[in-house]
Structures are given as structure tokens and as C-alpha cells.
Design an enzyme around this catalytic site. Structure first.
Site, PDB file in Angstrom:
ATOM      1  N   ALA A 274      21.724 -12.416  13.670  1.00 29.20           N
ATOM      2  CA  ALA A 274      21.932 -12.923  15.031  1.00 29.20           C
ATOM      3  C   ALA A 274      21.542 -14.391  15.164  1.00 29.20           C
ATOM      4  O   ALA A 274      21.817 -15.011  16.185  1.00 29.20           O
ATOM      5  CB  ALA A 274      21.134 -12.077  16.030  1.00 29.20           C
ATOM      6  N   CYS A 275      20.920 -14.957  14.138  1.00 30.88           N
ATOM      7  CA  CYS A 275      20.435 -16.343  14.165  1.00 30.88           C
ATOM      8  C   CYS A 275      21.455 -17.263  13.505  1.00 30.88           C
ATOM      9  O   CYS A 275      21.799 -17.073  12.334  1.00 30.88           O
ATOM     10  CB  CYS A 275      19.103 -16.420  13.429  1.00 30.88           C
ATOM     11  SG  CYS A 275      18.490 -18.097  13.168  1.00 30.88           S
ATOM     12  N   SER A 276      21.912 -18.267  14.238  1.00 34.98           N
ATOM     13  CA  SER A 276      22.929 -19.166  13.688  1.00 34.98           C
ATOM     14  C   SER A 276      22.400 -19.953  12.488  1.00 34.98           C
ATOM     15  O   SER A 276      23.129 -20.156  11.515  1.00 34.98           O
ATOM     16  CB  SER A 276      23.458 -20.114  14.764  1.00 34.98           C
ATOM     17  OG  SER A 276      22.434 -20.948  15.248  1.00 34.98           O
TER      18      SER A 276
ATOM     19  N   ASN B 247      18.215 -12.962   9.591  1.00 39.19           N
ATOM     20  CA  ASN B 247      18.522 -12.325  10.865  1.00 39.19           C
ATOM     21  C   ASN B 247      19.956 -12.718  11.192  1.00 39.19           C
ATOM     22  O   ASN B 247      20.223 -13.877  11.514  1.00 39.19           O
ATOM     23  CB  ASN B 247      17.568 -12.803  11.960  1.00 39.19           C
ATOM     24  CG  ASN B 247      17.878 -12.197  13.311  1.00 39.19           C
ATOM     25  OD1 ASN B 247      18.926 -11.595  13.514  1.00 39.19           O
ATOM     26  ND2 ASN B 247      16.977 -12.365  14.247  1.00 39.19           N
TER      27      ASN B 247
END
Length: 122
Positions: free
Chosen positions: A13-15, A11
Site C-alpha cells: 500500500a506504500c508508494s 508494504n
């Protein structure tokens, strides 16, 4: 020498997911990146990943955010089949990232868990 197959269920958007991708690339590998929010898991695929990790659905249920609570999935007693169906319908409910290599399959939280399954470069 052939390059080992590495798959990252990612994902962007996931750091943590971005950091794991960077760690794989820093190790000299280019993984197949599956953005599972765009290409959701099938039931069979998610079941296979869970089996490879030796985990049940509850162990990878993402409770951060409101969706798990709204669907009542964070309550005790919700069976594995219900959790699995919800994760297939709403892939955001699956913790990330999951990495598959010839050395194994891991939920890479914390991100350093990817090192357990990264092949060594000869």
C-alpha cells in the site's frame, strides 16, 4: 554466477515501497518480498535489522498516522525497549521499506537509498 539474496520488507500500500520494489526488479533482481503487515517482525528480527542499519528504534518509528501518538510513542523520553515492543506488536509503526542485500541493510527513504546496497550486475 549466483544471484545475490535480496530481501525487501514491503508494504504494497506504500508508494515508496512499490517504487523500491520496481527499482530492484529494474536492476535485474527478484527479491524475497516480506509483507511485514501479514508476517510481522519478531523482536529478534527487528533488533537485528536495526543493528545492521546502525539505527535505534526511534529512527525508524513511523509517526505518520495516528497510532504512534495514540500510544504515546511520539513523546520524548520513550525508551528504545518500549518502542521496539510497540513496533513488534504494531508493525505499521515501522518505516518502510527496509532492504537487505549482501552489501548492507537500508531504510530506503528516500527510495534512491536502495542504490547504495544493490549489487552491480556483471
Amino acid at each position: 554466477m549466483t544471484t545475490p539474496s535480496i530481501t525487501l520488507f514491503h508494504n504494497p500500500a506504500c508508494s515508496t515501497s512499490r517504487q523500491v520494489l520496481a527499482m530492484i526488479r529494474d536492476a535485474g533482481f527478484e527479491p524475497q518480498v516480506v509483507e511485514y503487515l501479514k508476517t510481522p517482525y519478531t523482536r529478534e528480527q527487528l533488533s537485528s535489522l536495526l543493528q545492521a542499519m546502525g539505527l535505534g528504534p526511534r529512527a525508524v518509528l513511523r509517526t505518520k498516522g495516528d497510532l504512534a501518538g495514540e500510544l504515546g510513542l511520539d513523546r520524548p523520553g520513550v525508551d528504545d525497549e518500549t518502542l521496539l515492543q510497540a513496533m513488534v506488536a504494531h508493525p505499521v509503526l515501522v518505516e518502510r521499506p527496509i532492504v537487505v542485500t549482501p552489501l548492507g541493510t537500508r531504510l530506503c527513504r528516500p527510495k534512491e537509498r536502495v542504490l547504495e546496497v544493490l549489487p552491480s550486475r556483471a
